[in-house]
Design a protein around this motif. Structure first.
Motif, short mmCIF file in Angstrom:
data_model
loop_
_atom_site.label_atom_id
_atom_site.label_comp_id
_atom_site.label_asym_id
_atom_site.label_seq_id
_atom_site.Cartn_x
_atom_site.Cartn_y
_atom_site.Cartn_z
N LYS A 1 -8.89 5.95 3.90
CA LYS A 1 -8.84 5.13 2.69
C LYS A 1 -8.22 5.90 1.54
CE LYS A 1 -13.59 6.22 1.29
NZ LYS A 1 -14.95 5.72 1.16
N MET B 1 0.86 -1.20 0.00
CA MET B 1 0.00 0.00 0.00
C MET B 1 0.89 1.24 0.00
SD MET B 1 -3.44 0.93 0.46
CE MET B 1 -4.27 -0.32 1.42
N SER C 1 -8.98 2.00 12.22
CA SER C 1 -9.73 2.71 11.19
C SER C 1 -8.82 3.79 10.61
CB SER C 1 -10.99 3.37 11.79
OG SER C 1 -11.91 2.37 12.14
N LEU C 2 -8.39 3.57 9.39
CA LEU C 2 -7.44 4.48 8.75
C LEU C 2 -8.06 5.12 7.53
CD1 LEU C 2 -4.22 2.26 8.98
CD2 LEU C 2 -5.01 4.03 10.58
N TYR D 1 -12.07 0.52 8.15
CA TYR D 1 -11.32 -0.54 8.83
C TYR D 1 -10.16 -1.01 7.96
CZ TYR D 1 -10.11 -4.83 11.20
OH TYR D 1 -9.41 -5.82 11.84
N ASP D 2 -8.98 -1.10 8.57
CA ASP D 2 -7.77 -1.52 7.88
C ASP D 2 -7.36 -2.91 8.38
OD1 ASP D 2 -5.22 -1.01 6.35
OD2 ASP D 2 -4.39 -1.20 8.37
N ASP D 3 -7.33 -3.89 7.45
CA ASP D 3 -7.02 -5.28 7.81
C ASP D 3 -5.62 -5.46 8.40
OD1 ASP D 3 -9.34 -6.64 7.25
OD2 ASP D 3 -8.87 -6.83 5.10
N THR E 1 -3.71 -3.39 10.22
CA THR E 1 -3.48 -2.87 11.56
C THR E 1 -4.64 -3.10 12.53
OG1 THR E 1 -4.41 -0.72 10.97
CG2 THR E 1 -2.03 -1.01 10.62
N ARG F 1 -12.29 7.45 7.38
CA ARG F 1 -11.66 6.29 8.01
C ARG F 1 -12.47 5.03 7.72
NH1 ARG F 1 -7.77 7.58 11.49
NH2 ARG F 1 -7.54 9.79 12.03
#
Ligand code: ZN
Length: 142
Positions: free
Chosen positions: A142, A1, A139-140, A132-134, A136, A130
């Motif tokens: 996008k 990423m 909620s980051l 959900y980020d797999d 970490t 934000r």
């Protein structure tokens, strides 16, 4: 990423004198909603009578919460504002110090204000959201 970059123009700047005995995060949230601010930079100083801070356990993927039950200076407070689940979401980190110079720091969940002054820079541009980020578990943007 790859790294994401969001670019803004400065919209307005505000100084807030918060109310004694009320939650810092709630007071900021109320202001943001009333002023219809969805993206901003936050900084602040002051003092609190207690607080709840957190440390994100990267392995267990959950916040470890700590109550700070002593009167402290806000040595540093910084954060940002963006959208999470369609709602305005302030993300704040704090450094507190007590009368003996001990520091308590981390993610800020709640702080009972003794006195506090916040500086809010509202920004204009595409609002980061934000999700959900797999990788970490956070909620980051996008
Ligand atoms: Zn945080």
């Amino acid at each position: 990423m790859s790294m994401r970059v969001f670019e803004f123009d400065v919209d307005r700047m505000y100084l807030l004198k918060l109310e004694h005995g009320k939650d810092l995060v709630e007071q900021l949230l109320t202001f943001l909603k009333d002023a219809e601010i969805k993206v901003a930079h936050i900084s602040g100083i002051g003092a609190v009578m207690s607080a709840e801070i957190g440390y994100y356990d990267q392995i267990r993927r959950e916040y470890v919460r700590t109550e700070v039950n002593s009167r402290c200076e806000i040595a540093s407070l910084s954060g940002n504002v963006s959208l999470k689940d369609g709602e305005v979401f302030p993300h704040l980190h704090i450094v507190l110090c007590d009368e003996d110079g001990r520091t308590f720091s981390g993610h800020l969940f709640r702080a009972d204000v003794f006195a506090a002054e916040l500086f809010v820079v509202s920004l204009k541009g595409v609002i980061p959201e934000r999700i959900y980020d797999d990788v970490t578990g956070l909620s980051l943007w996008k």
